[in-house]
Scaffold this motif. Structure first.
Motif, PDB file in Angstrom:
ATOM      1  N   UNK A 120       0.781  -1.223   0.000  1.00 30.87           N
ATOM      2  CA  UNK A 120       0.000   0.000   0.000  1.00 30.87           C
ATOM      3  C   UNK A 120       0.814   1.275   0.000  1.00 30.87           C
ATOM      4  N   UNK A 121       2.123   1.168  -0.292  1.00 30.30           N
ATOM      5  CA  UNK A 121       2.972   2.360  -0.332  1.00 30.30           C
ATOM      6  C   UNK A 121       2.456   3.321  -1.406  1.00 30.30           C
ATOM      7  N   UNK A 122       2.430   4.656  -1.108  1.00 30.91           N
ATOM      8  CA  UNK A 122       2.934   5.318   0.100  1.00 30.91           C
ATOM      9  C   UNK A 122       1.879   5.600   1.174  1.00 30.91           C
ATOM     10  N   UNK A 123       0.604   5.476   0.812  1.00 33.87           N
ATOM     11  CA  UNK A 123      -0.439   5.912   1.755  1.00 33.87           C
ATOM     12  C   UNK A 123      -0.424   5.116   3.051  1.00 33.87           C
ATOM     13  N   UNK A 124      -0.022   3.840   2.991  1.00 33.07           N
ATOM     14  CA  UNK A 124      -0.055   3.015   4.201  1.00 33.07           C
ATOM     15  C   UNK A 124       0.886   3.522   5.283  1.00 33.07           C
ATOM     16  N   UNK A 125       1.974   4.174   4.894  1.00 34.20           N
ATOM     17  CA  UNK A 125       2.951   4.634   5.880  1.00 34.20           C
ATOM     18  C   UNK A 125       2.824   6.126   6.192  1.00 34.20           C
ATOM     19  N   UNK A 126       1.849   6.783   5.606  1.00 36.49           N
ATOM     20  CA  UNK A 126       1.672   8.211   5.884  1.00 36.49           C
ATOM     21  C   UNK A 126       1.579   8.510   7.379  1.00 36.49           C
ATOM     22  N   UNK A 127       0.879   7.678   8.192  1.00 35.59           N
ATOM     23  CA  UNK A 127       0.810   7.986   9.619  1.00 35.59           C
ATOM     24  C   UNK A 127       2.168   7.967  10.320  1.00 35.59           C
ATOM     25  N   UNK A 128       3.155   7.270   9.746  1.00 34.63           N
ATOM     26  CA  UNK A 128       4.455   7.162  10.407  1.00 34.63           C
ATOM     27  C   UNK A 128       5.335   8.382  10.181  1.00 34.63           C
ATOM     28  N   UNK A 129       4.929   9.270   9.279  1.00 38.25           N
ATOM     29  CA  UNK A 129       5.748  10.456   9.030  1.00 38.25           C
ATOM     30  C   UNK A 129       5.849  11.344  10.266  1.00 38.25           C
ATOM     31  N   UNK A 130       4.882  11.249  11.158  1.00 39.02           N
ATOM     32  CA  UNK A 130       4.905  12.110  12.344  1.00 39.02           C
ATOM     33  C   UNK A 130       6.050  11.746  13.283  1.00 39.02           C
TER      34      UNK A 130
END
Length: 257
Positions: A120-130
């Protein structure tokens, strides 16, 4: 997707590890024997190595297939090192990052590679950008899943985590955010190796006097190769190999000389 290899041991020419064996990383770029996903690793390659007295490794990376780079054969013949990390790449998605997307990624004393893909890259890891400082996001070498995973690992290393802990925590974090991801990670600082088996093959070879090799698959038919169980953290030095199940604090297996 991708094949990679790390080595610690007596100083040897790069070619002895990467091009000379019958099933070397060079051959794995078009004929891997154990790769579970993808068939040809022709989207770039790279090698990083350490010179005596210098903790910062050198790198040689290219966007095309390793077999098309005649200069690499010369380099591999004469450059010698006691610590190496190399990879051949099969891209998860098409992109314009060229050799910047080819492993090994590097910062300070560390070299890093990712064999796998983030679901699901990139949307799946969007929460980890924080969890990442803005400067680290803006300084990513490439815009792909491997570069982002490396940014997560590097943030932990800079925070003081040991190599194995940095890989283990990153794998568990990414796997929770993006289930069904394949996260075989490989990391070295020239003195030790850490690696994870999560969704693809990982093997190691340890022979007295010959150092330690950790690789996606064996580069020859030496009977001393051992497969790492899936969902396992491997940590290794020139003399020891430790395997620890991910999510478990106790070593699963130990090999000493």
């Amino acid at each position: 997707m991708c094949r990679h290899l790390a080595y610690l041991g007596p100083e040897v020419p790069l070619g002895r590890l990467l091009t000379e064996p019958e099933h070397s990383l060079y051959r794995q770029s078009w004929a891997p024997r154990r790769q579970r996903h993808g068939t040809v690793n022709a989207d770039g390659f790279g090698v990083g190595w350490y010179a005596e007295g210098d903790p910062v490794p050198a790198r040689y990376r290219r966007a095309g297939p390793i077999w098309a780079d005649l200069s690499f054969a010369d380099l591999a013949r004469v450059v010698r090192s006691s610590a190496v990390l190399a990879a051949v790449r099969d891209a998860t998605l098409a992109g314009a990052d060229a050799e910047a997307a080819a492993a090994p990624y590097a910062s300070g004393p560390w070299l890093f590679s990712h064999n796998g893909a983030v679901k699901g890259w990139p949307s799946s890891l969007a929460p980890l950008t924080v969890s990442l400082p803005a400067a680290e996001l803006l300084s990513m070498e490439a815009r792909n899943d491997s570069a982002f995973v490396w940014a997560l690992v590097l943030n932990r290393l800079r925070g003081g985590d040991e190599q194995g802990q940095a890989l283990a925590d990153t794998v568990l974090e990414v796997a929770e955010a993006a289930p069904e991801s394949r996260l075989n990670l490989l990391l070295t600082n020239g003195e030790s190796i850490a690696a994870t088996a999560w969704g693809d093959t990982l093997w190691y070879l340890r022979r007295p006097g010959s150092g330690t090799v950790v690789a996606s698959e064996p580069y020859d038919d030496d009977p001393h190769w051992r497969e790492v169980p899936d969902r396992t953290l491997l940590t290794a030095s020139r003399t020891d190999v430790l395997l620890t199940p991910l999510k478990s604090p106790e070593p699963l297996k130990e090999s000493r000389t």
